[in-house]
Design a protein around this motif. Sequence first.
Motif, PDB file in Angstrom:
ATOM      1  N   ARG A  42      15.516  -6.548  -2.267  1.00  0.00           N
ATOM      2  CA  ARG A  42      15.312  -7.883  -2.087  1.00  0.00           C
ATOM      3  C   ARG A  42      14.033  -8.412  -1.393  1.00  0.00           C
ATOM      4  O   ARG A  42      13.332  -9.484  -1.920  1.00  0.00           O
ATOM      5  N   ALA A  43      13.596  -7.579  -0.199  1.00  0.00           N
ATOM      6  CA  ALA A  43      12.571  -8.006   0.555  1.00  0.00           C
ATOM      7  C   ALA A  43      11.286  -7.860  -0.470  1.00  0.00           C
ATOM      8  O   ALA A  43      10.225  -8.869  -0.425  1.00  0.00           O
ATOM      9  N   LEU A  44      11.284  -6.989  -1.272  1.00  0.00           N
ATOM     10  CA  LEU A  44      10.070  -6.486  -2.147  1.00  0.00           C
ATOM     11  C   LEU A  44       9.869  -7.746  -3.354  1.00  0.00           C
ATOM     12  O   LEU A  44       9.075  -8.473  -3.663  1.00  0.00           O
ATOM     13  N   ALA A  45      11.226  -8.007  -3.843  1.00  0.00           N
ATOM     14  CA  ALA A  45      11.361  -8.971  -4.714  1.00  0.00           C
ATOM     15  C   ALA A  45      10.714 -10.520  -4.294  1.00  0.00           C
ATOM     16  O   ALA A  45      10.089 -11.170  -4.932  1.00  0.00           O
ATOM     17  N   ASP A  46      11.048 -10.766  -2.948  1.00  0.00           N
ATOM     18  CA  ASP A  46      10.664 -12.148  -2.472  1.00  0.00           C
ATOM     19  C   ASP A  46       9.020 -12.071  -2.367  1.00  0.00           C
ATOM     20  O   ASP A  46       8.406 -13.219  -2.345  1.00  0.00           O
ATOM     21  N   VAL A  90       8.865   7.125 -14.465  1.00  0.00           N
ATOM     22  CA  VAL A  90       8.549   7.172 -16.026  1.00  0.00           C
ATOM     23  C   VAL A  90       8.614   8.828 -16.218  1.00  0.00           C
ATOM     24  O   VAL A  90       9.336   8.955 -17.209  1.00  0.00           O
ATOM     25  N   ALA A  91       8.275   9.585 -15.130  1.00  0.00           N
ATOM     26  CA  ALA A  91       8.362  10.901 -15.249  1.00  0.00           C
ATOM     27  C   ALA A  91       9.920  11.599 -14.881  1.00  0.00           C
ATOM     28  O   ALA A  91      10.187  12.704 -14.885  1.00  0.00           O
ATOM     29  N   GLY A  92      10.850  10.414 -14.479  1.00  0.00           N
ATOM     30  CA  GLY A  92      12.204  11.046 -14.238  1.00  0.00           C
ATOM     31  C   GLY A  92      12.545  10.840 -12.819  1.00  0.00           C
ATOM     32  O   GLY A  92      13.786  11.394 -12.530  1.00  0.00           O
ATOM     33  N   ALA A  93      11.697  10.483 -11.751  1.00  0.00           N
ATOM     34  CA  ALA A  93      12.180  10.532 -10.414  1.00  0.00           C
ATOM     35  C   ALA A  93      12.966   9.163 -10.163  1.00  0.00           C
ATOM     36  O   ALA A  93      12.787   8.106 -10.855  1.00  0.00           O
ATOM     37  N   ALA A  94      13.898   9.412  -9.429  1.00  0.00           N
ATOM     38  CA  ALA A  94      14.503   8.376  -8.739  1.00  0.00           C
ATOM     39  C   ALA A  94      14.116   7.688  -7.562  1.00  0.00           C
ATOM     40  O   ALA A  94      13.856   8.366  -6.536  1.00  0.00           O
ATOM     41  N   PRO A 121       8.524  -1.041  -8.107  1.00  0.00           N
ATOM     42  CA  PRO A 121       9.633   0.035  -8.122  1.00  0.00           C
ATOM     43  C   PRO A 121      10.999  -0.450  -8.396  1.00  0.00           C
ATOM     44  O   PRO A 121      11.064  -1.642  -8.339  1.00  0.00           O
ATOM     45  N   GLN A 122      11.618   0.473  -8.903  1.00  0.00           N
ATOM     46  CA  GLN A 122      13.028  -0.006  -9.441  1.00  0.00           C
ATOM     47  C   GLN A 122      13.921   1.055  -8.634  1.00  0.00           C
ATOM     48  O   GLN A 122      14.073   2.468  -8.952  1.00  0.00           O
ATOM     49  N   ASP A 125       0.735  -1.227   0.058  1.00  0.00           N
ATOM     50  CA  ASP A 125      -0.073  -0.108  -0.168  1.00  0.00           C
ATOM     51  C   ASP A 125       0.843   1.412  -0.050  1.00  0.00           C
ATOM     52  O   ASP A 125       0.223   2.374  -0.061  1.00  0.00           O
ATOM     53  N   HIS A 126       2.141   1.255  -0.039  1.00  0.00           N
ATOM     54  CA  HIS A 126       2.983   2.175  -0.014  1.00  0.00           C
ATOM     55  C   HIS A 126       3.702   2.269  -1.243  1.00  0.00           C
ATOM     56  O   HIS A 126       4.558   3.407  -1.387  1.00  0.00           O
ATOM     57  N   VAL A 127       3.961   1.345  -2.045  1.00  0.00           N
ATOM     58  CA  VAL A 127       5.200   1.248  -3.100  1.00  0.00           C
ATOM     59  C   VAL A 127       4.595   1.175  -4.343  1.00  0.00           C
ATOM     60  O   VAL A 127       5.385   1.382  -5.227  1.00  0.00           O
TER      61      VAL A 127
END
Length: 356
Positions: A171-175, A158-162, A199-200, A148-150
């Motif tokens: 790693r935690a999100l990938a899992d 896409v708009a250019g933000a990092a 997110p990346q 609910d946060h990410v």
Amino acid sequence: MFEAVLTLCLGAAGAADAPANGGPPPCRDLLLPGYEAPTEAGCTAALRAAPPDRAAMAGGTPDCRPVGDALAVEEIAEGVFVHAGLVAEPDRDNRGDVANLGFVIGARQVAVIDTGSAAWMGEALWRAIRQRTDKPVTHVILTHMHPDHVFGASVLEVAGAASVAHAGLTRALADRQGNYLESLARLIGPVALLGTEPPQVVLAVEDAAEIDLGGRRLHLRAWPLAHTGTDLTVFDSATGTLFAGDLLFDRHTPALDGSVRGWLAVLDRLQREAGGEILRVVPGHGATALPWPDGAAPLRRYLDTLARDTRSAIAAGLRLSDAVPRIAASEADRWELFDAYNPRNATVAFTELEWE
């Protein structure tokens, strides 16, 4: 004002989601940020000058429409805006709008703190920002890994933000992201989730970091295991505002996905190390802002009760199944969504504390 959108349909995203009766598939208009213009002709000209890669990937053709709905936000301090999510479980009515999100406007740049459950929320947050400034959104700061946060972050990327997060978040999100997205599709519906991507993260915070927005600095702090193993706070020193993410809950029953001892220790360190500088704190759920440290008192009471009752149950030799209904039961009337979250918290706390 006009903006560029791309219509994406479930049949195009996956044949399994196409209507069984053969009718037209449900669709959603996805925002393509950065093409806003006062006129339709201006928006169209911007699209022609720099066609978006995202449109080609989705197999559709973008066009320009009047600007869509923006998230409602409150300015809680100068240049600090917060959207209050509902205190509720994600469902098809709220489309996952259940967490607090925010942004801070500096002299040159804008930083976003948390982005919601799906791409549509990142889009609506982008519109809220554009209603207030045309400065570039350079950073998306994610306070922890929970869905609910990410999951609105990719729109801003896409708009250019990092994207910026705790060093453990990727790693935690990938899992977990497969389960998170599957659960969200079931809860809020697949149409509301259209266009949503993980997110990346490009800036991973091991301990601390600073972001200069021009005339104001954001101080980022990565914390040890507490609410989760990926908690990150954001402090705007210009206004004394701390974005605590889910290290602070208001009204919504706290959700323990880490360590009750660690969470209490983090609250102690926040008060000891920065208590005099913090004027207000933005919780991950509930009010847009709370006073510090008084705003954290209900959470501390709950966590203390959770730990104390868990230790008492363990000392009495209770099995987990017998202990869970008793742990923190005295807090039931003080929080919303208690039956949904307290049994999970009791289970996590019991598993942690039985090995003390």
